[in-house]
Design a protein around this motif. Structure first.
Motif, PDB file in Angstrom:
ATOM      1  N   ARG A 310       0.830  -1.210   0.000  1.00 26.71           N
ATOM      2  CA  ARG A 310       0.000   0.000   0.000  1.00 26.71           C
ATOM      3  C   ARG A 310       0.868   1.265   0.000  1.00 26.71           C
ATOM      4  O   ARG A 310       0.566   2.236  -0.703  1.00 26.71           O
ATOM      5  N   ALA A 311       1.934   1.262   0.783  1.00 32.15           N
ATOM      6  CA  ALA A 311       2.830   2.423   0.813  1.00 32.15           C
ATOM      7  C   ALA A 311       3.452   2.668  -0.560  1.00 32.15           C
ATOM      8  O   ALA A 311       3.560   3.823  -1.012  1.00 32.15           O
ATOM      9  N   LYS A 312       3.831   1.615  -1.263  1.00 32.52           N
ATOM     10  CA  LYS A 312       4.398   1.766  -2.608  1.00 32.52           C
ATOM     11  C   LYS A 312       3.329   2.276  -3.572  1.00 32.52           C
ATOM     12  O   LYS A 312       3.602   3.128  -4.435  1.00 32.52           O
ATOM     13  N   SER A 313       2.115   1.789  -3.434  1.00 37.09           N
ATOM     14  CA  SER A 313       1.021   2.255  -4.283  1.00 37.09           C
ATOM     15  C   SER A 313       0.814   3.758  -4.128  1.00 37.09           C
ATOM     16  O   SER A 313       0.661   4.487  -5.121  1.00 37.09           O
ATOM     17  N   ILE A 314       0.815   4.230  -2.894  1.00 37.70           N
ATOM     18  CA  ILE A 314       0.633   5.661  -2.650  1.00 37.70           C
ATOM     19  C   ILE A 314       1.790   6.457  -3.238  1.00 37.70           C
ATOM     20  O   ILE A 314       1.596   7.520  -3.845  1.00 37.70           O
ATOM     21  N   SER A 315       2.999   5.946  -3.092  1.00 38.87           N
ATOM     22  CA  SER A 315       4.164   6.626  -3.658  1.00 38.87           C
ATOM     23  C   SER A 315       4.038   6.754  -5.177  1.00 38.87           C
ATOM     24  O   SER A 315       4.320   7.810  -5.755  1.00 38.87           O
ATOM     25  N   LEU A 316       3.601   5.693  -5.835  1.00 38.28           N
ATOM     26  CA  LEU A 316       3.441   5.717  -7.296  1.00 38.28           C
ATOM     27  C   LEU A 316       2.348   6.691  -7.725  1.00 38.28           C
ATOM     28  O   LEU A 316       2.544   7.498  -8.644  1.00 38.28           O
ATOM     29  N   THR A 317       1.197   6.622  -7.078  1.00 37.65           N
ATOM     30  CA  THR A 317       0.097   7.495  -7.498  1.00 37.65           C
ATOM     31  C   THR A 317       0.373   8.959  -7.145  1.00 37.65           C
ATOM     32  O   THR A 317      -0.021   9.858  -7.889  1.00 37.65           O
ATOM     33  N   ASP A 318       1.060   9.207  -6.029  1.00 37.79           N
ATOM     34  CA  ASP A 318       1.457  10.582  -5.706  1.00 37.79           C
ATOM     35  C   ASP A 318       2.364  11.153  -6.794  1.00 37.79           C
ATOM     36  O   ASP A 318       2.228  12.315  -7.195  1.00 37.79           O
ATOM     37  N   LEU A 319       3.313  10.344  -7.258  1.00 38.71           N
ATOM     38  CA  LEU A 319       4.221  10.801  -8.303  1.00 38.71           C
ATOM     39  C   LEU A 319       3.472  11.066  -9.604  1.00 38.71           C
ATOM     40  O   LEU A 319       3.742  12.059 -10.300  1.00 38.71           O
ATOM     41  N   VAL A 320       2.521  10.201  -9.944  1.00 35.63           N
ATOM     42  CA  VAL A 320       1.727  10.407 -11.156  1.00 35.63           C
ATOM     43  C   VAL A 320       0.935  11.712 -11.063  1.00 35.63           C
ATOM     44  O   VAL A 320       0.842  12.464 -12.044  1.00 35.63           O
ATOM     45  N   ARG A 334      -8.234  16.404 -17.743  1.00 41.90           N
ATOM     46  CA  ARG A 334      -8.981  16.444 -16.494  1.00 41.90           C
ATOM     47  C   ARG A 334      -8.508  15.335 -15.557  1.00 41.90           C
ATOM     48  O   ARG A 334      -8.224  14.220 -16.001  1.00 41.90           O
ATOM     49  N   LEU A 335      -8.440  15.636 -14.275  1.00 41.52           N
ATOM     50  CA  LEU A 335      -8.153  14.614 -13.271  1.00 41.52           C
ATOM     51  C   LEU A 335      -9.474  14.026 -12.798  1.00 41.52           C
ATOM     52  O   LEU A 335     -10.355  14.751 -12.333  1.00 41.52           O
ATOM     53  N   LEU A 336      -9.610  12.698 -12.901  1.00 40.82           N
ATOM     54  CA  LEU A 336     -10.858  12.015 -12.574  1.00 40.82           C
ATOM     55  C   LEU A 336     -10.735  11.145 -11.325  1.00 40.82           C
ATOM     56  O   LEU A 336     -11.603  10.309 -11.066  1.00 40.82           O
ATOM     57  N   SER A 337      -9.660  11.334 -10.571  1.00 39.20           N
ATOM     58  CA  SER A 337      -9.404  10.572  -9.351  1.00 39.20           C
ATOM     59  C   SER A 337      -9.182  11.527  -8.182  1.00 39.20           C
ATOM     60  O   SER A 337      -8.846  12.697  -8.384  1.00 39.20           O
ATOM     61  N   PRO A 338      -9.341  11.047  -6.946  1.00 35.03           N
ATOM     62  CA  PRO A 338      -9.129  11.910  -5.790  1.00 35.03           C
ATOM     63  C   PRO A 338      -7.648  12.270  -5.612  1.00 35.03           C
ATOM     64  O   PRO A 338      -6.769  11.473  -5.933  1.00 35.03           O
ATOM     65  N   ARG A 339      -7.408  13.442  -5.059  1.00 41.58           N
ATOM     66  CA  ARG A 339      -6.041  13.848  -4.730  1.00 41.58           C
ATOM     67  C   ARG A 339      -5.590  13.277  -3.385  1.00 41.58           C
ATOM     68  O   ARG A 339      -4.395  13.075  -3.171  1.00 41.58           O
ATOM     69  N   ASP A 340      -6.525  13.023  -2.509  1.00 40.76           N
ATOM     70  CA  ASP A 340      -6.203  12.522  -1.178  1.00 40.76           C
ATOM     71  C   ASP A 340      -5.821  11.042  -1.264  1.00 40.76           C
ATOM     72  O   ASP A 340      -6.646  10.192  -1.604  1.00 40.76           O
ATOM     73  N   ALA A 341      -4.566  10.736  -0.933  1.00 43.94           N
ATOM     74  CA  ALA A 341      -4.087   9.353  -1.051  1.00 43.94           C
ATOM     75  C   ALA A 341      -4.869   8.392  -0.168  1.00 43.94           C
ATOM     76  O   ALA A 341      -4.977   7.203  -0.488  1.00 43.94           O
ATOM     77  N   ALA A 342      -5.434   8.889   0.929  1.00 43.52           N
ATOM     78  CA  ALA A 342      -6.164   8.015   1.848  1.00 43.52           C
ATOM     79  C   ALA A 342      -7.410   7.420   1.208  1.00 43.52           C
ATOM     80  O   ALA A 342      -7.891   6.365   1.634  1.00 43.52           O
TER      81      ALA A 342
END
Length: 402
Positions: A310-320, A334-342
């Protein structure tokens, strides 16, 4: 561009899960595989496992392998999935059938649990299979569907659910992670709300299992179904799994009463008597060959640990998201996903009118995301097989194609 790639290289250098990428087979000509949320990459060890199965388990032991190992495989793999990624004690998860068949079985079983309750709650944006099956079960059982219409990015909230729950609600059926936006639903809170209304709670885990930690037992989940070909890397068409909490086993009655779910499978008796345990969710002969590949990925997940994944997933999506802000937002994407990693799963969705054409070009260039009608691209980031450099390479390729 240089700063993003340099940052990605630094993140990869510091990534404790980076060595696991060597476990996956190479795909010649592919620069960035960003569709692990649709079909996970095979592990190199799987080729040897399948060859050994044909040579030894099937080829040498022949039908004796049923007694020696295959009879218990659906239950053993179910327990392993439950322990590694579901937060579920043994005896509550089983591997069998396709996702669609298991969803049908459990929808139908839940629909008959309390005949005084006449409504099923489901979201209008849920995956088509879930919606279509719910419509079919409602028609079979004379029930009414109550449709939730939440915000496309924030997803279903407790407030949304509270508007439709009543003493008539038999079952609430939702996805843990939205297949479009990647939004993570608040599973414990929503499950508690359903129970307060006296309803059963069923979760579709297809886009969360293997990347998001969960505690089905502790959160009181009644029913859950998930596939194994996304983040569990079981291969195309690999069988799904179903979770049924222990207190409902022997009470809910699934409709496909095959011989494998009978209390005495070899009695060949005149009438059907269901097994009182999780085996009651089986129907016909399990797809043993299709259960092979997921075993290697489960081993990798057990070794890495779901929290680290999960920590790696958040790191990847944060970078994207950082790369999106720098390179795609200025180009009208357009961004179609939430910005909040939680509340964000392991894929990021973006939208642009040209994305259907762009996806075709990307695939031709060895960059493989996932297109979703009408104009969305999903960047699926499978943590154990995807590097930060790969993620940035894919996003920059989207920019270049635009």
């Amino acid at each position: 561009m240089t700063d993003l790639l340099a940052l990605a290289r630094d993140l990869d250098a510091a990534d404790p899960l980076a060595p696991h990428r060597r476990a996956f087979s190479e795909a010649p000509g592919v620069r960035a595989y960003l569709d692990g949320n649709s079909l996970g990459r095979p592990l190199a060890a799987t080729a040897d496992r399948i060859a050994g199965f044909v040579r030894d388990d099937w080829g040498t032991r022949l039908i004796r392998s049923w007694d020696e190992q295959w009879m218990q495989l659906p239950l053993q793999l179910g327990d392993r999935i439950g322990r590694a990624v579901l937060g579920a004690d043994a005896g509550q998860t089983v591997v069998a059938d396709s996702t669609s068949v298991l969803i049908y079985k459990l929808l139908r079983a839940a629909a008959g649990y309390d005949r005084a309750r006449t409504e099923i709650v489901i979201e209008t944006g849920n995956f088509p299979t879930d919606r279509f099956l719910a419509e079919g079960v409602a028609a079979e059982c004379g029930l009414t569907l109550r449709w939730l219409e939440p915000d496309a990015v924030t997803g279903v909230t407790g407030d949304d659910l509270a508007t439709v729950l009543s003493e008539r609600t038999a079952l609430v059926c939702l996805s843990h992670v939205d297949y479009r936006s990647g939004t993570v639903a608040d599973m414990p809170a929503i499950t508690a709300l359903a129970h307060e209304a006296g309803a059963l709670m069923m979760w579709d885990l297809c886009h969360s299992v293997g990347v998001i930690p969960m505690q089905l037992d502790a959160w009181g989940v009644d029913i859950a179904v998930g596939c194994t070909y996304k983040y569990l890397n079981g291969g195309p068409g690999s069988p799904a799994f179903a979770y049924l909490r222990r207190g409902l086993q022997g009470i809910l009655r699934q409709p496909i009463q095959g011989w494998w779910s009978a209390a005495d499978i070899f009695a060949m008796g005149p009438e059907y008597v269901p097994s009182p345990d999780i085996r009651q969710l089986l129907s016909g002969t399990p797809p043993v060959v299709s259960m092979l590949a997921m075993q290697d990925m489960l081993g990798l997940i057990e070794e890495a640990g779901i929290e680290a994944i999960r920590a790696k997933s958040i790191s990847l999506t944060d970078l994207v998201l950082r790369a999106y802000d720098a390179e795609l937002a200025p180009r009208g994407v357009r961004l179609l996903s939430p910005r909040d990693a939680a509340v964000r799963g392991s894929h990021v969705s973006i939208g642009h009118p040209d994305f259907q054409r762009v996806t075709q070009q990307l695939w031709a260039d060895g960059v493989i995301p996932d297109f979703r009608f009408p104009d969305g691209i999903r960047l699926g980031l499978s943590p154990l097989s995807t590097s930060h450099v790969e993620a940035v390479t894919g996003l920059l390729a989207v920019r270049d194609a635009l």
